[in-house]
Design an enzyme around this catalytic site. Structure first.
Site, PDB file in Angstrom:
ATOM      1  N   GLY A   1       0.736  -1.287   0.048  1.00 46.87           N
ATOM      2  CA  GLY A   1       0.134  -0.163   0.077  1.00 46.87           C
ATOM      3  C   GLY A   1       0.513   1.297   0.167  1.00 46.87           C
ATOM      4  O   GLY A   1       0.366   2.106   0.320  1.00 46.87           O
TER       5      GLY A   1
ATOM      6  N   ILE B   1     -11.963  -6.118 -11.099  1.00 49.97           N
ATOM      7  CA  ILE B   1     -12.965  -5.323 -10.718  1.00 49.97           C
ATOM      8  C   ILE B   1     -14.023  -5.803 -11.603  1.00 49.97           C
ATOM      9  O   ILE B   1     -14.178  -5.780 -12.716  1.00 49.97           O
ATOM     10  CB  ILE B   1     -12.826  -4.001 -11.005  1.00 49.97           C
ATOM     11  CG1 ILE B   1     -11.618  -3.429 -10.146  1.00 49.97           C
ATOM     12  CG2 ILE B   1     -14.012  -3.180 -10.744  1.00 49.97           C
ATOM     13  CD1 ILE B   1     -11.628  -3.594  -8.813  1.00 49.97           C
TER      14      ILE B   1
ATOM     15  N   ASN C   1      -6.565   3.084 -12.002  1.00 45.03           N
ATOM     16  CA  ASN C   1      -5.609   2.056 -11.694  1.00 45.03           C
ATOM     17  C   ASN C   1      -4.255   2.697 -12.122  1.00 45.03           C
ATOM     18  O   ASN C   1      -3.982   3.300 -13.051  1.00 45.03           O
ATOM     19  CB  ASN C   1      -5.961   0.869 -12.501  1.00 45.03           C
ATOM     20  CG  ASN C   1      -4.859  -0.273 -12.130  1.00 45.03           C
ATOM     21  OD1 ASN C   1      -4.546  -0.629 -10.779  1.00 45.03           O
ATOM     22  ND2 ASN C   1      -4.090  -0.613 -13.120  1.00 45.03           N
TER      23      ASN C   1
ATOM     24  N   HIS D   1      -0.442   0.993 -13.163  1.00 43.88           N
ATOM     25  CA  HIS D   1       0.064  -0.050 -13.551  1.00 43.88           C
ATOM     26  C   HIS D   1       1.620   0.200 -13.738  1.00 43.88           C
ATOM     27  O   HIS D   1       1.960   1.405 -14.266  1.00 43.88           O
ATOM     28  CB  HIS D   1      -0.358  -0.653 -14.744  1.00 43.88           C
ATOM     29  CG  HIS D   1       0.163  -1.625 -15.319  1.00 43.88           C
ATOM     30  ND1 HIS D   1      -0.248  -3.071 -14.957  1.00 43.88           N
ATOM     31  CD2 HIS D   1       1.095  -2.056 -16.596  1.00 43.88           C
ATOM     32  CE1 HIS D   1       0.591  -3.959 -15.567  1.00 43.88           C
ATOM     33  NE2 HIS D   1       1.495  -3.355 -16.367  1.00 43.88           N
TER      34      HIS D   1
ATOM     35  N   ASP E   1      -6.305  -3.796 -17.633  1.00 41.10           N
ATOM     36  CA  ASP E   1      -5.308  -2.749 -18.153  1.00 41.10           C
ATOM     37  C   ASP E   1      -5.526  -2.050 -19.785  1.00 41.10           C
ATOM     38  O   ASP E   1      -4.795  -1.825 -20.253  1.00 41.10           O
ATOM     39  CB  ASP E   1      -3.776  -3.426 -18.371  1.00 41.10           C
ATOM     40  CG  ASP E   1      -3.302  -3.805 -16.797  1.00 41.10           C
ATOM     41  OD1 ASP E   1      -2.612  -4.888 -16.722  1.00 41.10           O
ATOM     42  OD2 ASP E   1      -3.733  -2.994 -15.874  1.00 41.10           O
TER      43      ASP E   1
HETATM   44  N1  LIG Z   1     -11.511  -4.734 -14.581  1.00 43.92           N
HETATM   45  C1  LIG Z   1     -10.320  -4.408 -13.986  1.00 43.92           C
HETATM   46  N2  LIG Z   1     -10.138  -4.845 -13.026  1.00 43.92           N
HETATM   47  C2  LIG Z   1      -8.648  -4.520 -12.846  1.00 43.92           C
HETATM   48  C3  LIG Z   1      -7.831  -3.931 -13.418  1.00 43.92           C
HETATM   49  C4  LIG Z   1      -8.429  -3.282 -14.755  1.00 43.92           C
HETATM   50  O1  LIG Z   1      -7.752  -2.765 -15.468  1.00 43.92           O
HETATM   51  N3  LIG Z   1      -9.533  -3.637 -15.174  1.00 43.92           N
HETATM   52  N4  LIG Z   1      -6.424  -3.440 -12.984  1.00 43.92           N
HETATM   53  C5  LIG Z   1      -5.967  -4.429 -12.000  1.00 43.92           C
HETATM   54  C6  LIG Z   1      -4.462  -4.174 -11.466  1.00 43.92           C
HETATM   55  N5  LIG Z   1      -3.584  -4.907 -12.648  1.00 43.92           N
HETATM   56  C7  LIG Z   1      -2.926  -4.211 -13.421  1.00 43.92           C
HETATM   57  O2  LIG Z   1      -2.589  -3.080 -13.238  1.00 43.92           O
HETATM   58  C8  LIG Z   1      -3.591  -6.342 -12.716  1.00 43.92           C
HETATM   59  C9  LIG Z   1      -3.772  -6.905 -11.298  1.00 43.92           C
HETATM   60  C10 LIG Z   1      -3.686  -8.408 -11.535  1.00 43.92           C
HETATM   61  C11 LIG Z   1      -3.711  -9.147 -12.702  1.00 43.92           C
HETATM   62  C12 LIG Z   1      -3.708 -10.819 -12.669  1.00 43.92           C
HETATM   63  O3  LIG Z   1      -3.361 -11.259 -13.578  1.00 43.92           O
HETATM   64  N6  LIG Z   1      -4.142 -11.315 -11.571  1.00 43.92           N
HETATM   65  C13 LIG Z   1      -4.116 -12.793 -11.517  1.00 43.92           C
HETATM   66  C14 LIG Z   1      -4.481 -13.119  -9.897  1.00 43.92           C
HETATM   67  C15 LIG Z   1      -3.340 -12.411  -9.138  1.00 43.92           C
HETATM   68  C16 LIG Z   1      -3.459 -13.061  -7.604  1.00 43.92           C
HETATM   69  O4  LIG Z   1      -4.541 -13.010  -7.046  1.00 43.92           O
HETATM   70  O5  LIG Z   1      -2.588 -12.983  -6.857  1.00 43.92           O
HETATM   71  C17 LIG Z   1      -5.378 -13.099 -12.172  1.00 43.92           C
HETATM   72  O6  LIG Z   1      -6.342 -12.678 -12.364  1.00 43.92           O
HETATM   73  O7  LIG Z   1      -5.065 -14.456 -12.730  1.00 43.92           O
HETATM   74  C18 LIG Z   1      -3.365  -8.497 -13.884  1.00 43.92           C
HETATM   75  C19 LIG Z   1      -3.539  -6.995 -13.769  1.00 43.92           C
HETATM   76  C20 LIG Z   1      -6.863  -4.708 -11.021  1.00 43.92           C
HETATM   77  N7  LIG Z   1      -8.095  -4.971 -11.342  1.00 43.92           N
HETATM   78  N1  GAR Z   2      -0.757  -4.736 -12.463  1.00 41.52           N
HETATM   79  C1  GAR Z   2      -0.943  -4.021 -11.080  1.00 41.52           C
HETATM   80  C2  GAR Z   2       0.201  -3.971 -10.594  1.00 41.52           C
HETATM   81  O1  GAR Z   2       1.195  -4.762 -10.852  1.00 41.52           O
HETATM   82  N2  GAR Z   2       0.348  -2.836  -9.716  1.00 41.52           N
HETATM   83  C3  GAR Z   2       1.575  -2.558  -8.945  1.00 41.52           C
HETATM   84  O2  GAR Z   2       1.647  -3.211  -7.893  1.00 41.52           O
HETATM   85  C4  GAR Z   2       2.504  -2.256  -6.822  1.00 41.52           C
HETATM   86  C5  GAR Z   2       1.873  -1.907  -5.811  1.00 41.52           C
HETATM   87  O3  GAR Z   2       2.665  -1.377  -4.867  1.00 41.52           O
HETATM   88  P1  GAR Z   2       2.024  -0.648  -3.299  1.00 41.52           P
HETATM   89  O4  GAR Z   2       1.036  -1.929  -2.609  1.00 41.52           O
HETATM   90  O5  GAR Z   2       3.104  -0.288  -2.701  1.00 41.52           O
HETATM   91  O6  GAR Z   2       1.385   0.617  -3.816  1.00 41.52           O
HETATM   92  C6  GAR Z   2       2.759  -0.880  -7.767  1.00 41.52           C
HETATM   93  O7  GAR Z   2       3.840  -1.081  -8.190  1.00 41.52           O
HETATM   94  C7  GAR Z   2       1.695  -0.812  -8.789  1.00 41.52           C
HETATM   95  O8  GAR Z   2       1.986  -0.292  -9.881  1.00 41.52           O
END
Ligand SMILES: Nc1nc2c(c(=O)[nH]1)N[C@@H](CN(C=O)c1ccc(C(=O)N[C@@H](CCC(=O)O)C(=O)O)cc1)CN2
Ligand code: GAR
Length: 304
Positions: free
Chosen positions: A101, A182, A196, A198, A239
């Site tokens: 966080g 989400i 979000n 990334h 993303d």
């Molecule tokens: N509807 C959306 N939900 C989320 C988005 C988004 O753009 N649209 N962004 C993500 C954050 N993210 C990248 O920025 C991201 C987070 C997680 C994954 C992923 O592959 N997750 C795995 C599970 C990981 C786990 O549970 O430890 C999966 O789904 O298999 C990819 C991108 C947040 N939500």
């Molecule tokens: N695709 C999603 C992803 O990889 N998000 C990344 O997780 C980290 C969270 O750090 P934080 O918990 O210290 O803010 C950050 O680097 C963020 O960009």
């Protein structure tokens, strides 16, 4: 405004209700051993579940709860910041995390210091003991578990989450290291209001499977000479929402994934605070081709 009827949220020092009757949610008596089902309990911390509040009991406004051992009182955010920008309503923010966080902390600190015209009114996480949830508990910010899974039975469903965010009168949702998809219900309920961050220059190195260190390892393995954070609108896929802001950092020839991650994270903190400040000052505009832009604070004639 009756405090008892409006109690909601999380306080590490909360005195837990002795009965399910919302009017007795706050007592000075010692907490019962087992909390009512409407409260989420872990690590001697508690949060609330929406069942506590009859549907008719709409929470009109929720100031930041001051955690006290005695009867807690709902208190307005007493910061004097309310009149810092009297022409723009202070925005109410929900932040979603799954890990440490650090982006959440940067945004919260900017809200407290006044550089962001907003307040983090609730934290949402799928990991009840993560660093972000710990920080929220220490700051008296209500913590909500989402989603409900077989391992997180006390997590909220999508509909419950939408209702609770409405009760908190949330204006914007900021994902900051939240690792679950989400759901469309939330996206529809908060159209163009979910963002979000990334850790790569989208659209490169994004999508399912691209999170945390996996992103930085892929960037290095690709030979890319530049990387950096992207802040984008959230749509129903990982993303793929409209890009709102990016910053660029170099990828050095001998970078490890950890060194690159640290360089990108430093820029993330600055970028997310800057974008959140723009959001809270209504400085997001839409170009005629649908690309979102940020209006410069210093020169309102300029956009980026
Ligand atoms: N509807 C959306 N939900 C989320 C988005 C988004 O753009 N649209 N962004 C993500 C954050 N993210 C990248 O920025 C991201 C987070 C997680 C994954 C992923 O592959 N997750 C795995 C599970 C990981 C786990 O549970 O430890 C999966 O789904 O298999 C990819 C991108 C947040 N939500
Ligand atoms: N695709 C999603 C992803 O990889 N998000 C990344 O997780 C980290 C969270 O750090 P934080 O918990 O210290 O803010 C950050 O680097 C963020 O960009």
């Amino acid at each position: 405004m009756e405090t008892q009827s409006l109690f909601s949220g999380f306080c590490s020092s909360s005195v837990i209700p002795s009965s399910k009757d919302p009017r007795n949610l706050l007592t000075s008596s010692p907490p019962p051993h087992s909390y009512p089902s409407c409260f989420i309990q872990w690590n001697n911390r508690v949060s609330f579940r929406p069942q506590c509040f009859p549907a008719s009991q709409r929470l009109r406004s929720i100031g930041r709860l001051e955690c006290k051992n005695s009867l807690e009182k709902e208190s307005k955010v007493v910061s004097g910041k309310e009149d810092s920008k009297p022409w723009v309503k202070r925005k109410r923010l929900a932040v979603f995390v799954s890990g440490g966080g650090s982006n959440f902390r940067a945004i919260h600190q900017a809200c407290v210091e006044g550089s962001v015209n907003g307040d983090v009114v609730v934290l949402v996480t799928n990991k009840r003991a993560c660093g972000g949830a710990q920080y929220a508990g220490d700051k008296g910010i209500p913590v909500i578990l989402f989603p409900k899974t077989k391992d997180v039975a006390d997590g909220l469903s999508s509909d419950e989450l939408v209702n609770v965010l409405r009760r908190f009168e949330v204006d914007f949702i900021l994902l900051a290291g939240y690792l679950k998809l989400i759901p469309v219900e939330l996206i529809q309920a908060y159209s163009k209001s979910i963002f979000n961050i990334h850790p790569s220059l989208l659209p490169a190195f994004g999508g399912k499977g691209y999170y945390g260190m996996k992103v930085h390892k892929a960037v290095i393995a690709s030979g890319a000479r530049y990387s950096g954070p992207t802040i984008h609108f959230v749509d129903e896929h990982y993303d793929t929402g409209g890009i709102l802001a990016q910053r660029v950092v170099p990828v050095l020839a001998n970078d490890t994934a950890e060194e690159l991650a640290a360089r990108v994270l430093r820029e993330e903190h600055k970028l997310y605070v800057e974008v959140t400040a723009a959001l809270c000052e209504d400085r997001i505009v839409w170009r005629e081709d649908g690309v979102p832009l940020i209006r410069s604070k210093e020169n309102p004639e300029e956009y980026y």
